[in-house]
Design an enzyme around this catalytic site. Structure first.
Site, PDB file in Angstrom:
ATOM      1  N   ARG A  72      40.972  41.971  48.649  1.00 21.38           N
ATOM      2  CA  ARG A  72      40.145  43.103  49.105  1.00 21.38           C
ATOM      3  C   ARG A  72      39.178  42.696  50.208  1.00 21.38           C
ATOM      4  O   ARG A  72      38.678  43.556  50.939  1.00 21.38           O
ATOM      5  CB  ARG A  72      39.432  43.759  47.915  1.00 21.38           C
ATOM      6  CG  ARG A  72      40.382  44.558  47.038  1.00 21.38           C
ATOM      7  CD  ARG A  72      39.650  45.241  45.902  1.00 21.38           C
ATOM      8  NE  ARG A  72      39.052  44.302  44.990  1.00 21.38           N
ATOM      9  CZ  ARG A  72      39.685  43.731  43.963  1.00 21.38           C
ATOM     10  NH1 ARG A  72      40.945  44.011  43.742  1.00 21.38           N
ATOM     11  NH2 ARG A  72      39.060  42.883  43.178  1.00 21.38           N
TER      12      ARG A  72
ATOM     13  N   GLU B 251      36.227  31.792  33.839  1.00 16.78           N
ATOM     14  CA  GLU B 251      35.797  31.869  32.440  1.00 16.78           C
ATOM     15  C   GLU B 251      36.778  31.075  31.552  1.00 16.78           C
ATOM     16  O   GLU B 251      36.370  30.301  30.698  1.00 16.78           O
ATOM     17  CB  GLU B 251      35.754  33.340  32.036  1.00 16.78           C
ATOM     18  CG  GLU B 251      34.914  33.594  30.806  1.00 16.78           C
ATOM     19  CD  GLU B 251      34.886  35.076  30.444  1.00 16.78           C
ATOM     20  OE1 GLU B 251      35.302  35.911  31.263  1.00 16.78           O
ATOM     21  OE2 GLU B 251      34.445  35.361  29.319  1.00 16.78           O
TER      22      GLU B 251
HETATM   23  P1  AMP Z   1      33.500  35.697  41.301  1.00 16.83           P
HETATM   24  O1  AMP Z   1      34.209  34.454  41.761  1.00 16.83           O
HETATM   25  O2  AMP Z   1      33.190  35.693  39.836  1.00 16.83           O
HETATM   26  O3  AMP Z   1      32.265  36.000  42.145  1.00 16.83           O
HETATM   27  O4  AMP Z   1      34.507  36.903  41.481  1.00 16.83           O
HETATM   28  C1  AMP Z   1      34.675  37.505  42.700  1.00 16.83           C
HETATM   29  C2  AMP Z   1      36.099  37.967  42.925  1.00 16.83           C
HETATM   30  O5  AMP Z   1      36.637  38.630  41.780  1.00 16.83           O
HETATM   31  C3  AMP Z   1      36.116  38.976  44.056  1.00 16.83           C
HETATM   32  O6  AMP Z   1      37.222  38.681  44.908  1.00 16.83           O
HETATM   33  C4  AMP Z   1      36.258  40.324  43.389  1.00 16.83           C
HETATM   34  O7  AMP Z   1      37.147  41.135  44.086  1.00 16.83           O
HETATM   35  C5  AMP Z   1      36.760  40.035  41.967  1.00 16.83           C
HETATM   36  N1  AMP Z   1      35.949  40.688  40.930  1.00 16.83           N
HETATM   37  C6  AMP Z   1      35.191  40.054  39.994  1.00 16.83           C
HETATM   38  N2  AMP Z   1      34.592  40.918  39.162  1.00 16.83           N
HETATM   39  C7  AMP Z   1      34.968  42.155  39.578  1.00 16.83           C
HETATM   40  C8  AMP Z   1      34.658  43.502  39.147  1.00 16.83           C
HETATM   41  N3  AMP Z   1      33.840  43.762  38.111  1.00 16.83           N
HETATM   42  N4  AMP Z   1      35.207  44.529  39.825  1.00 16.83           N
HETATM   43  C9  AMP Z   1      36.021  44.292  40.884  1.00 16.83           C
HETATM   44  N5  AMP Z   1      36.357  43.063  41.322  1.00 16.83           N
HETATM   45  C10 AMP Z   1      35.836  42.005  40.704  1.00 16.83           C
END
Ligand code: AMP
Length: 175
Positions: free
Chosen positions: A60, A97
């Site tokens: 995205r 996680e």
């Molecule tokens: P993080 O590495 O935990 O910051 O996760 C970020 C990535 O996971 C991004 O590329 C987001 O598109 C996806 N992502 C994580 N949590 C969500 C959520 N609640 N809704 C949509 N996309 C998420």
């Protein structure tokens, strides 16, 4: 601005698995005014900073990242999941996680003199973007800004991105 944009984002409970409140940006992207507004805002945050490359995170981050690159007069570089990039590349793994994940970038995508803006749709725990920043730094470029459309600030993702200029347009401060 925050609330008007929030109204265009669809929250989908328990997707893709139980306990995740998924922020679906397709409802914002299909709205021509919403799309234009977020692109303008992100561009205003990053303009006049000499950015030469926009790095978008699969998948995205490609949508607004690509449009941002055009508006900023910069090149666009994809950071992808393993096995998708065809030429010589470097990888970085990060902790999820449960288990680990990996992202990759082409070795010749970024040059040491580049000024880079990294973009993704959403900042959750920050692990993905932290790994992407490491890839860009391994290639010797300077990270000018890290931007997100959405931030889930209750997950404290910014802690992993200390030292960078982190921007987001829409914040959710609780689950
Ligand atoms: P993080 O590495 O935990 O910051 O996760 C970020 C990535 O996971 C991004 O590329 C987001 O598109 C996806 N992502 C994580 N949590 C969500 C959520 N609640 N809704 C949509 N996309 C998420």
């Amino acid at each position: 601005m925050n609330q008007e944009l929030k109204n265009l984002i669809r929250s989908v409970p328990d997707f893709p698995k139980k306990g995740i409140d998924f922020k679906d940006i397709t409802t914002l992207l299909k709205d021509k005014n919403g799309l234009n507004d977020v692109l303008e805002e992100l561009c205003n945050l990053a303009k006049n900073k000499g950015i030469t490359k926009v790095v978008g995170i699969e998948s995205r981050g490609f949508i607004l990242g690509g449009a941002l690159a055009v508006k900023l007069g910069a090149g666009f570089v994809p950071v992808r999941k393993p096995g998708k990039l065809p030429a010589a590349k470097i990888s970085e793994s990060y902790i999820l996680e449960y288990g680990t994940d990996e992202i990759e970038i082409h070795k010749d995508a970024i040059l040491p003199g580049d000024n880079v803006l990294l973009h993704d749709d959403l900042l959750a725990t920050g692990g993905t973007m932290q790994a992407a920043c490491k890839l860009v730094e391994k290639l010797g470029a300077r990270i000018v800004q890290v931007s997100f459309l959405i931030e889930l600030s209750f997950l404290n993702g910014r802690e992993k991105l200390q030292g960078y200029d982190v921007k987001s347009l829409i914040n959710y401060d609780n689950e």
